[in-house]
Motif scaffolding. Structure first.
Motif, PDB file in Angstrom:
ATOM      1  N   PHE A  15     -22.118 -18.433   6.567  1.00 31.21           N
ATOM      2  CA  PHE A  15     -21.176 -17.429   6.054  1.00 31.21           C
ATOM      3  C   PHE A  15     -21.731 -16.764   4.803  1.00 31.21           C
ATOM      4  N   ILE A  16     -22.191 -17.589   3.850  1.00 30.05           N
ATOM      5  CA  ILE A  16     -22.674 -17.070   2.575  1.00 30.05           C
ATOM      6  C   ILE A  16     -23.889 -16.166   2.757  1.00 30.05           C
ATOM      7  N   TRP A  17     -24.825 -16.624   3.621  1.00 33.61           N
ATOM      8  CA  TRP A  17     -26.035 -15.841   3.837  1.00 33.61           C
ATOM      9  C   TRP A  17     -25.927 -14.966   5.086  1.00 33.61           C
ATOM     10  N   GLY A  18     -24.685 -14.690   5.489  1.00 30.45           N
ATOM     11  CA  GLY A  18     -24.457 -13.794   6.621  1.00 30.45           C
ATOM     12  C   GLY A  18     -24.394 -12.343   6.159  1.00 30.45           C
ATOM     13  N   VAL A  19     -23.738 -11.527   6.951  1.00 29.09           N
ATOM     14  CA  VAL A  19     -23.643 -10.091   6.659  1.00 29.09           C
ATOM     15  C   VAL A  19     -23.028  -9.801   5.289  1.00 29.09           C
ATOM     16  N   PRO A  20     -21.927 -10.496   4.882  1.00 22.83           N
ATOM     17  CA  PRO A  20     -21.339 -10.196   3.564  1.00 22.83           C
ATOM     18  C   PRO A  20     -22.323 -10.359   2.415  1.00 22.83           C
ATOM     19  N   ALA A  21     -23.116 -11.438   2.456  1.00 22.38           N
ATOM     20  CA  ALA A  21     -24.075 -11.684   1.368  1.00 22.38           C
ATOM     21  C   ALA A  21     -25.154 -10.613   1.349  1.00 22.38           C
ATOM     22  N   MET A  22     -25.657 -10.260   2.542  1.00 18.40           N
ATOM     23  CA  MET A  22     -26.705  -9.239   2.604  1.00 18.40           C
ATOM     24  C   MET A  22     -26.193  -7.910   2.028  1.00 18.40           C
ATOM     25  N   VAL A  23     -24.947  -7.585   2.378  1.00 19.59           N
ATOM     26  CA  VAL A  23     -24.346  -6.337   1.880  1.00 19.59           C
ATOM     27  C   VAL A  23     -24.188  -6.392   0.363  1.00 19.59           C
ATOM     28  N   CYS A  24     -23.710  -7.538  -0.151  1.00 21.92           N
ATOM     29  CA  CYS A  24     -23.490  -7.678  -1.598  1.00 21.92           C
ATOM     30  C   CYS A  24     -24.801  -7.614  -2.378  1.00 21.92           C
ATOM     31  N   ILE A  25     -25.815  -8.371  -1.915  1.00 21.74           N
ATOM     32  CA  ILE A  25     -27.082  -8.437  -2.640  1.00 21.74           C
ATOM     33  C   ILE A  25     -27.785  -7.086  -2.626  1.00 21.74           C
ATOM     34  N   PHE A  26     -27.940  -6.518  -1.425  1.00 26.13           N
ATOM     35  CA  PHE A  26     -28.565  -5.200  -1.324  1.00 26.13           C
ATOM     36  C   PHE A  26     -27.690  -4.137  -1.991  1.00 26.13           C
ATOM     37  N   GLY A  27     -26.370  -4.269  -1.769  1.00 29.92           N
ATOM     38  CA  GLY A  27     -25.433  -3.275  -2.285  1.00 29.92           C
ATOM     39  C   GLY A  27     -25.434  -3.182  -3.794  1.00 29.92           C
ATOM     40  N   VAL A  28     -25.336  -4.333  -4.476  1.00 27.99           N
ATOM     41  CA  VAL A  28     -25.322  -4.339  -5.941  1.00 27.99           C
ATOM     42  C   VAL A  28     -26.668  -3.883  -6.483  1.00 27.99           C
ATOM     43  N   GLY A  29     -27.754  -4.340  -5.852  1.00 33.02           N
ATOM     44  CA  GLY A  29     -29.092  -3.910  -6.282  1.00 33.02           C
ATOM     45  C   GLY A  29     -29.278  -2.408  -6.130  1.00 33.02           C
ATOM     46  N   LEU A  30     -28.814  -1.875  -5.005  1.00 31.03           N
ATOM     47  CA  LEU A  30     -28.911  -0.430  -4.759  1.00 31.03           C
ATOM     48  C   LEU A  30     -28.003   0.345  -5.703  1.00 31.03           C
ATOM     49  N   TYR A  31     -26.797  -0.169  -5.920  1.00 32.73           N
ATOM     50  CA  TYR A  31     -25.831   0.481  -6.816  1.00 32.73           C
ATOM     51  C   TYR A  31     -26.383   0.572  -8.238  1.00 32.73           C
ATOM     52  N   LEU A  32     -26.940  -0.547  -8.740  1.00 30.83           N
ATOM     53  CA  LEU A  32     -27.528  -0.550 -10.081  1.00 30.83           C
ATOM     54  C   LEU A  32     -28.746   0.367 -10.149  1.00 30.83           C
ATOM     55  N   SER A  33     -29.528   0.389  -9.068  1.00 33.89           N
ATOM     56  CA  SER A  33     -30.710   1.256  -9.021  1.00 33.89           C
ATOM     57  C   SER A  33     -30.318   2.725  -9.113  1.00 33.89           C
ATOM     58  N   ILE A  34     -29.281   3.098  -8.358  1.00 35.30           N
ATOM     59  CA  ILE A  34     -28.816   4.491  -8.369  1.00 35.30           C
ATOM     60  C   ILE A  34     -28.257   4.856  -9.742  1.00 35.30           C
ATOM     61  N   ARG A  35     -27.435   3.964 -10.308  1.00 32.21           N
ATOM     62  CA  ARG A  35     -26.800   4.256 -11.600  1.00 32.21           C
ATOM     63  C   ARG A  35     -27.808   4.353 -12.747  1.00 32.21           C
ATOM     64  N   THR A  36     -28.925   3.628 -12.625  1.00 37.11           N
ATOM     65  CA  THR A  36     -29.957   3.688 -13.678  1.00 37.11           C
ATOM     66  C   THR A  36     -31.082   4.647 -13.314  1.00 37.11           C
ATOM     67  N   GLY A  37     -30.906   5.416 -12.234  1.00 41.52           N
ATOM     68  CA  GLY A  37     -31.936   6.364 -11.815  1.00 41.52           C
ATOM     69  C   GLY A  37     -33.196   5.669 -11.328  1.00 41.52           C
ATOM     70  N   PHE A  38     -33.013   4.535 -10.595  1.00 42.71           N
ATOM     71  CA  PHE A  38     -34.127   3.715 -10.103  1.00 42.71           C
ATOM     72  C   PHE A  38     -35.095   3.396 -11.245  1.00 42.71           C
ATOM     73  N   LEU A  39     -34.521   2.797 -12.272  1.00 44.80           N
ATOM     74  CA  LEU A  39     -35.261   2.431 -13.481  1.00 44.80           C
ATOM     75  C   LEU A  39     -36.495   1.589 -13.167  1.00 44.80           C
TER      76      LEU A  39
END
Length: 465
Positions: A15-39
């Motif tokens: 469950f933890i390493w299923g679809v929800p985790a993949m979405v959260c890990i990639f999602g937060v990383g992508l969100y922070l990347s976009i907000r910082t202009g891919f710092l």
């Protein structure tokens, strides 16, 4: 009983390493990347220039703190460990060569995630009753999000205490015994019947060393890691580059297998591994197990740094993920894949597969050098995670429980050396995922603070420094 624990752990892990985790890990990383202009891409040259510049600059730290270089070495000590050796081997065996591609992708976003973690940890840190700088996810949740989110801080700290015994200690010591016994057996120094006695002796010695260093406090930890980490990384990189150069003709086909296996695993593994999601899951989970981006643990060490510039220290987060995953994990993968050693896809594998990659290229004599490198990797990880566990249990209770915790933590090394840890590896992976959840929530909610601090830094003196 073990069967019940294994069943429960498998269900939670899936469950933890299923679809929800993949979405959260990639999602937060992508969100922070976009907000910082891919710092992590835009400021990558600056990050490398800044971090390497501070690495070679000698300075002392104030009381209760460590130098920025000691902070990054302590964090790297915890990240550059068995995840780089056994973890990568396991990712390839279970997820196919394509898992390495997804490890790279997770590292790309992980650079920005770890930058945010370190920046927030330094910005929201405190001074404890012993006069030491303390920080990390539990502190930036508490001080950044307010009292209504305190439950999330305590949740992270509780998972942290549970995780350190497996991820940071038992599995690491188990890798040390595997490496030492492999070398001793190769040279016929011990017999197979003496392995259990050897394991006990190794466990006791490691327990004593861990206790001596951890009980010496943050300054002693920093002094040990700043000497151990550069040595072990350089030794491993040189050995790995040697394997690649001696098998240079295989490199093109290896990269084809990595990229093709990322989207068509069955085409590379002969149909044994046919799930692209399994390849993604193993690549991402073992990548995080290695570089800790998203877990928040590395920021605990950085919070101890004697610096007044959170963003500048945050650059070390980018440097760490790059060094750990893009450099060292990739080296391990290339050692295994280009050396041509047989890989039984679909079955668990560990450090022995990596060792085989070295010995098949150099011969058995190199086992002593791989054993030294692996022992350094695993021992330094145990030290780094000992600090993390101490900070988490201090947050839950008080600084009075730190020394008793460190004694118990050191004794777990004996268990790690003597027990069969097949299940422990899986449990460690599960708890890693549980730690990531409260931290990722906090990073998402505090992303505005990260953006503000970053803009202020690069708009002012940080632009040229």
């Amino acid at each position: 009983m073990l069967q019940i624990i294994e069943t429960i752990n498998t269900a939670v892990n899936n469950f933890i390493w299923g679809v929800p985790a993949m979405v959260c890990i990639f999602g937060v990383g992508l969100y922070l990347s976009i907000r910082t202009g891919f710092l992590q891409i835009r400021k990558f040259p600056y990050a490398i220039r800044t971090t390497l510049g501070r690495i070679f600059r000698k300075r002392s730290a104030s009381d209760g703190a460590i130098t920025p270089f000691q902070a990054v070495c302590t964090a790297l000590a915890a990240t550059v460990g068995t995840g780089n050796i056994a973890g990568v081997a396991g990712a390839i065996a279970i997820g196919g060569p394509g898992a390495i591609f997804w490890m790279w992708v997770s590292a790309l976003f992980g650079m920005c995630t770890k930058f945010a973690e370190v920046t927030l940890a330094v910005h929201f840190r405190e001074i404890n009753a012993n006069g030491e700088l303390v920080g990390g996810p539990m502190y930036y949740i508490k001080n950044g999000l307010g009292k209504k989110w305190n439950w999330l801080a305590y949740l992270f700290a509780a998972f942290g205490v549970l995780t350190v015994f497996g991820t940071g200690n038992a599995t690491q010591v188990n890798t040390i015994t595997t490496a030492i016994n492999s070398a001793l057996l190769n040279y016929n120094i011990i017999s197979k019947s003496a392995v259990s006695t050897s394991n006990l002796i190794i466990g006791i010695v490691i327990a004593i060393l861990i206790a001596m260093i951890l009980l010496g406090g943050i300054k002693r930890i920093g002094q040990v890691t700043e000497k151990l980490v550069p040595f072990m990384a350089l030794l491993y990189i040189l050995l790995g580059l040697g394997v690649i150069l001696l098998n240079i003709q295989n490199i093109p086909s290896v990269f084809v297998s990595i990229f093709k296996g990322a989207f068509q695993p069955s085409a590379v593994t002969g149909g044994i591994i046919g799930s692209m999601f399994l390849s993604i899951k193993k690549g991402v989970s073992r990548g995080i197990f290695s570089n800790e981006a998203g877990l928040g643990t590395g920021s605990i060490a950085h919070a101890c740094a004697d610096t007044k510039k959170p963003v500048k220290q945050g650059m070390f987060g980018i440097f760490e993920v790059f060094t750990d995953t893009i450099v060292i994990c990739t080296l391990t993968a290339l050692v295994i894949l280009c050396s041509g050693v047989p890989i039984t896809y679909g079955e668990a594998a560990g450090a022995e597969l990596t060792i085989l990659g070295f010995t098949s290229t150099y011969g058995n004599w190199v086992s002593i050098f791989t054993a030294v490198a692996m022992c350094c990797f695993a021992f330094s990880t145990a030290l780094g995670w000992g600090l993390y566990g101490a900070r988490c249990i201090e947050f839950l209770f008080s600084e009075k429980v730190i020394k008793p915790f460190m004694v118990v933590y050191a004794l777990v090394a004996i268990l790690g050396a003597t027990a069969n840890l097949g299940l422990m590896w899986n449990i460690a992976e599960t708890f890693n995922g549980l730690m990531a959840i409260p931290n990722l929530i906090a990073l998402f909610l505090l992303s505005g603070t990260v953006v503000r601090l970053t803009k202020e830094y690069f708009a002012g003196e940080g632009k040229e420094n």
